[in-house]
Write a protein that holds these residues in place. Sequence first.
Motif, short mmCIF file in Angstrom:
data_model
loop_
_atom_site.label_atom_id
_atom_site.label_comp_id
_atom_site.label_asym_id
_atom_site.label_seq_id
_atom_site.Cartn_x
_atom_site.Cartn_y
_atom_site.Cartn_z
N ARG A 66 10.39 -11.72 2.63
CA ARG A 66 11.59 -11.08 2.08
C ARG A 66 11.94 -11.68 0.72
N GLU A 67 11.81 -13.00 0.56
CA GLU A 67 12.08 -13.62 -0.74
C GLU A 67 11.11 -13.09 -1.80
N ARG A 68 9.84 -12.92 -1.42
CA ARG A 68 8.86 -12.35 -2.36
C ARG A 68 9.26 -10.94 -2.77
N GLU A 69 9.69 -10.14 -1.79
CA GLU A 69 10.11 -8.76 -2.10
C GLU A 69 11.28 -8.78 -3.08
N VAL A 70 12.28 -9.60 -2.81
CA VAL A 70 13.45 -9.68 -3.68
C VAL A 70 13.03 -10.20 -5.06
N ALA A 71 12.14 -11.17 -5.12
CA ALA A 71 11.68 -11.71 -6.40
C ALA A 71 10.98 -10.63 -7.21
N ILE A 72 10.10 -9.87 -6.59
CA ILE A 72 9.36 -8.82 -7.29
C ILE A 72 10.31 -7.75 -7.82
N LEU A 73 11.23 -7.32 -6.98
CA LEU A 73 12.17 -6.27 -7.40
C LEU A 73 13.15 -6.79 -8.46
N GLY A 106 0.82 -1.21 0.00
CA GLY A 106 0.00 0.00 0.00
C GLY A 106 0.85 1.26 0.00
N ALA A 107 1.90 1.27 0.81
CA ALA A 107 2.79 2.45 0.86
C ALA A 107 3.47 2.67 -0.48
N ARG A 108 3.93 1.57 -1.09
CA ARG A 108 4.59 1.67 -2.40
C ARG A 108 3.59 2.17 -3.45
N GLY A 109 2.38 1.62 -3.42
CA GLY A 109 1.36 2.03 -4.38
C GLY A 109 0.95 3.48 -4.22
N ASP A 121 1.52 -3.90 -10.34
CA ASP A 121 2.55 -4.84 -9.91
C ASP A 121 2.01 -6.25 -10.03
N GLU A 122 2.88 -7.19 -9.74
CA GLU A 122 2.49 -8.59 -9.63
C GLU A 122 2.88 -9.01 -8.24
N ARG A 123 1.95 -9.64 -7.54
CA ARG A 123 2.17 -9.97 -6.14
C ARG A 123 1.43 -11.24 -5.77
N VAL A 124 1.74 -11.75 -4.61
CA VAL A 124 1.00 -12.89 -4.07
C VAL A 124 -0.21 -12.34 -3.32
N MET A 125 -1.37 -12.93 -3.60
CA MET A 125 -2.61 -12.56 -2.93
C MET A 125 -3.20 -13.82 -2.28
N ARG A 126 -4.24 -13.63 -1.48
CA ARG A 126 -4.86 -14.75 -0.77
C ARG A 126 -6.34 -14.84 -1.12
N ARG A 127 -6.76 -16.04 -1.53
CA ARG A 127 -8.18 -16.28 -1.80
C ARG A 127 -8.91 -16.41 -0.46
N ARG A 128 -10.21 -16.37 -0.51
CA ARG A 128 -11.00 -16.51 0.73
C ARG A 128 -10.79 -17.85 1.41
N ASP A 129 -10.44 -18.88 0.64
CA ASP A 129 -10.21 -20.19 1.26
C ASP A 129 -8.81 -20.30 1.85
N GLY A 130 -8.03 -19.22 1.77
CA GLY A 130 -6.71 -19.18 2.37
C GLY A 130 -5.56 -19.52 1.44
N THR A 131 -5.85 -20.03 0.24
CA THR A 131 -4.76 -20.38 -0.68
C THR A 131 -4.13 -19.11 -1.25
N LEU A 132 -2.83 -19.18 -1.46
CA LEU A 132 -2.09 -18.06 -2.01
C LEU A 132 -1.88 -18.28 -3.50
N PHE A 133 -1.80 -17.17 -4.25
CA PHE A 133 -1.58 -17.26 -5.69
C PHE A 133 -0.98 -15.96 -6.19
N TRP A 134 -0.30 -16.04 -7.34
CA TRP A 134 0.25 -14.85 -7.97
C TRP A 134 -0.86 -14.10 -8.69
N CYS A 135 -0.84 -12.77 -8.56
CA CYS A 135 -1.89 -11.94 -9.11
C CYS A 135 -1.27 -10.69 -9.74
N ARG A 136 -1.75 -10.32 -10.93
CA ARG A 136 -1.36 -9.05 -11.55
C ARG A 136 -2.40 -8.02 -11.14
N VAL A 137 -1.94 -6.92 -10.55
CA VAL A 137 -2.84 -5.89 -10.02
C VAL A 137 -2.51 -4.56 -10.67
#
Length: 183
Positions: free
Chosen positions: A127-134, A63-66, A78-94
């Motif tokens: 932190r790995e997600r942050e490094v991967a995105i950057l 949010g701060a970056r956006g 950006d592209e980031r990991v998001m969470r579905r209502r059932d709790g599963t994580l997935f990559w999402c383009r936002v």
Amino acid sequence: MTQHTPSDLAFTHAPIGLVILENRIIKSANALFAEIFGGAPQSYIDAPLEALYPSREDYERIGARGLEAMRTTGRYADERVMRRRDGTLFWCRVRGQSLTPDAPFKRGVWSFADLSQERPLVALTTREREVAILTCRGLTSKEIGRELGLSYRTIEVYRARLQEKFRARKLAELVAKLSGMPL
């Protein structure tokens, strides 16, 4: 019988998940957004967007970056990991477009695209997600280190871990796998 305008129909049936946000609270969601995250479009009305992030830390950091980017251009993507209502994580383009330039988060239109088919989720630390995105944005280890407040050598360690997790021999192969490009 209710008459729907073409713009109502376009929003409701768009081939991408769409929401109208006010101060990061969902005010309207279309059918594909609900399909991506689970539930019915009506069930998202007045729901905080925070519930769809892997963690509160991710919600605040992204949010701060956006907000910073939107203050300049009125847009953010950006592209980031998001969470579905059932709790599963997935990559999402936002992608987002502010409708209130003086207060970017006051009201905006945001799109969400599920990247699960192109980019399977590999268990990563925050932190790995942050490094991967950057890394996918083309930043060098030194640039990533400056942005995250870490040494470039620490970033090199994270990149090596990412290469191992994604079974990539070189940085270019890692970037291709992270971005969902065919190899």
